[in-house]
Write a protein that holds these residues in place. Structure first.
Motif, short mmCIF file in Angstrom:
data_model
loop_
_atom_site.label_atom_id
_atom_site.label_comp_id
_atom_site.label_asym_id
_atom_site.label_seq_id
_atom_site.Cartn_x
_atom_site.Cartn_y
_atom_site.Cartn_z
N SER A 167 0.83 -1.21 0.00
CA SER A 167 0.00 0.00 0.00
C SER A 167 0.86 1.26 0.00
O SER A 167 0.55 2.23 -0.69
CB SER A 167 -0.93 0.00 1.21
OG SER A 167 -1.82 -1.08 1.15
N GLN A 168 1.95 1.25 0.76
CA GLN A 168 2.85 2.40 0.81
C GLN A 168 3.49 2.69 -0.54
O GLN A 168 3.90 3.81 -0.81
CB GLN A 168 3.95 2.17 1.84
CG GLN A 168 3.49 2.21 3.26
CD GLN A 168 4.60 1.83 4.23
OE1 GLN A 168 5.68 1.40 3.84
NE2 GLN A 168 4.33 2.01 5.51
N HIS A 169 3.56 1.68 -1.40
CA HIS A 169 4.19 1.83 -2.72
C HIS A 169 3.17 1.81 -3.86
O HIS A 169 3.52 1.52 -5.00
CB HIS A 169 5.25 0.73 -2.91
CG HIS A 169 6.40 0.89 -1.98
ND1 HIS A 169 7.43 1.77 -2.21
CD2 HIS A 169 6.66 0.31 -0.79
CE1 HIS A 169 8.29 1.71 -1.22
NE2 HIS A 169 7.85 0.84 -0.33
N GLY A 170 1.90 2.09 -3.54
CA GLY A 170 0.88 2.21 -4.58
C GLY A 170 0.16 0.92 -4.91
O GLY A 170 -0.66 0.90 -5.84
N GLN B 183 -10.73 -7.57 -8.48
CA GLN B 183 -9.27 -7.45 -8.46
C GLN B 183 -8.83 -7.70 -7.02
O GLN B 183 -9.15 -6.93 -6.12
CB GLN B 183 -8.81 -6.07 -8.92
CG GLN B 183 -7.31 -5.90 -8.86
CD GLN B 183 -6.85 -4.58 -9.42
OE1 GLN B 183 -6.95 -4.35 -10.62
NE2 GLN B 183 -6.38 -3.71 -8.56
N LEU B 184 -8.08 -8.75 -6.80
CA LEU B 184 -7.65 -9.11 -5.45
C LEU B 184 -6.33 -8.47 -5.07
O LEU B 184 -6.07 -8.24 -3.90
CB LEU B 184 -7.56 -10.62 -5.31
CG LEU B 184 -8.85 -11.39 -5.56
CD1 LEU B 184 -8.62 -12.88 -5.41
CD2 LEU B 184 -9.95 -10.90 -4.63
N LEU B 185 -5.50 -8.21 -6.07
CA LEU B 185 -4.18 -7.67 -5.78
C LEU B 185 -3.71 -6.83 -6.96
O LEU B 185 -3.90 -7.22 -8.11
CB LEU B 185 -3.20 -8.83 -5.55
CG LEU B 185 -1.80 -8.41 -5.19
CD1 LEU B 185 -1.41 -9.01 -3.85
CD2 LEU B 185 -0.84 -8.88 -6.26
N PHE B 186 -3.14 -5.68 -6.66
CA PHE B 186 -2.52 -4.83 -7.67
C PHE B 186 -1.12 -4.53 -7.19
O PHE B 186 -0.93 -4.02 -6.09
CB PHE B 186 -3.31 -3.52 -7.86
CG PHE B 186 -2.58 -2.52 -8.71
CD1 PHE B 186 -2.63 -2.62 -10.08
CD2 PHE B 186 -1.86 -1.50 -8.14
CE1 PHE B 186 -1.94 -1.70 -10.88
CE2 PHE B 186 -1.18 -0.58 -8.91
CZ PHE B 186 -1.22 -0.68 -10.29
N CYS B 187 -0.12 -4.89 -8.01
CA CYS B 187 1.28 -4.68 -7.65
C CYS B 187 1.93 -3.78 -8.69
O CYS B 187 2.02 -4.15 -9.86
CB CYS B 187 2.00 -6.02 -7.58
SG CYS B 187 3.71 -5.88 -7.03
N PRO B 188 2.37 -2.58 -8.28
CA PRO B 188 3.03 -1.68 -9.23
C PRO B 188 4.35 -2.29 -9.74
O PRO B 188 5.00 -3.06 -9.03
CB PRO B 188 3.32 -0.42 -8.41
CG PRO B 188 2.59 -0.57 -7.14
CD PRO B 188 2.28 -2.01 -6.95
N TRP B 189 4.74 -1.92 -10.95
CA TRP B 189 5.94 -2.49 -11.55
C TRP B 189 7.19 -2.24 -10.72
O TRP B 189 8.10 -3.06 -10.72
CB TRP B 189 6.15 -1.98 -12.98
CG TRP B 189 5.35 -2.80 -13.93
CD1 TRP B 189 4.24 -2.41 -14.60
CD2 TRP B 189 5.53 -4.17 -14.25
NE1 TRP B 189 3.73 -3.45 -15.32
CE2 TRP B 189 4.52 -4.55 -15.13
CE3 TRP B 189 6.47 -5.13 -13.87
CZ2 TRP B 189 4.40 -5.83 -15.65
CZ3 TRP B 189 6.35 -6.42 -14.39
CH2 TRP B 189 5.33 -6.74 -15.26
N GLU B 190 7.27 -1.12 -10.01
CA GLU B 190 8.49 -0.88 -9.23
C GLU B 190 8.67 -1.90 -8.11
O GLU B 190 9.75 -1.99 -7.54
CB GLU B 190 8.55 0.55 -8.70
CG GLU B 190 7.42 0.94 -7.79
CD GLU B 190 6.30 1.67 -8.52
OE1 GLU B 190 5.48 2.29 -7.82
OE2 GLU B 190 6.22 1.64 -9.76
N LEU B 191 7.64 -2.67 -7.81
CA LEU B 191 7.77 -3.72 -6.79
C LEU B 191 8.02 -5.09 -7.39
O LEU B 191 8.11 -6.08 -6.67
CB LEU B 191 6.51 -3.76 -5.91
CG LEU B 191 6.23 -2.50 -5.09
CD1 LEU B 191 5.01 -2.72 -4.20
CD2 LEU B 191 7.44 -2.09 -4.27
N ILE B 192 8.15 -5.16 -8.71
CA ILE B 192 8.44 -6.44 -9.38
C ILE B 192 9.95 -6.58 -9.50
O ILE B 192 10.61 -5.75 -10.13
CB ILE B 192 7.79 -6.50 -10.78
CG1 ILE B 192 6.29 -6.22 -10.71
CG2 ILE B 192 8.09 -7.84 -11.45
CD1 ILE B 192 5.49 -7.24 -9.95
N ILE B 193 10.50 -7.60 -8.92
CA ILE B 193 11.95 -7.83 -8.98
C ILE B 193 12.31 -8.38 -10.35
O ILE B 193 11.74 -9.37 -10.80
CB ILE B 193 12.41 -8.80 -7.87
CG1 ILE B 193 12.16 -8.20 -6.50
CG2 ILE B 193 13.89 -9.16 -8.04
CD1 ILE B 193 12.51 -9.12 -5.34
#
Length: 123
Positions: A36-39, A68-78
């Motif tokens: 959440s802190q990272h969008g 939509q159960l989860l949204f992960c911004p690209w900056e959090l994708i390793i």
């Protein structure tokens, strides 16, 4: 843009009796807070649980089809810089593993520490 990625976090989805459910995974709450802190966004109707010895995602309430159960911004994708990078196979999986190992070595100094600390990796 972001990506809905459940498989990076969880190995199964199960519906449980929400009336008798009590969350015991404090690491998941920290992970949700970090995202959440990272969008990112995580639906409040999901949690992590263990069923028959398997750890994964559980639904704590009814979830409508298409939610939509989860949204992960690209900056959090390793190890991936964009959807095109990922879908075109441009992401070097050896580099992804190396990036993860480097981040694990950084411990709490890593941006990804809340994620890496929560998933179960052989160490």
């Amino acid at each position: 843009a972001g990506l809905c990625i459940l498989l990076l976090f969880f190995s199964f989805v199960e519906i449980i009796d929400a009336a008798n459910y009590e969350s015991t995974d404090e690491g998941f709450a920290r992970l949700v807070n970090w995202m959440s802190q990272h969008g990112g966004q995580v639906d409040t109707r999901i949690d992590v649980g263990i069923s028959n010895g398997v750890r994964g995602i559980v639904a704590t309430a009814d979830i409508e089809d298409g939610s939509q159960l989860l949204f992960c911004p690209w900056e959090l994708i390793i190890g991936s810089t964009s959807i095109n990078n990922q879908m075109n196979g441009e992401a070097d999986m050896c580099k992804v593993v190396q990036d993860m190992a480097d981040e694990i070595r950084l411990g709490t100094r890593s941006l990804w520490h809340p994620y890496l600390d929560h998933i179960e990796l052989p160490r």
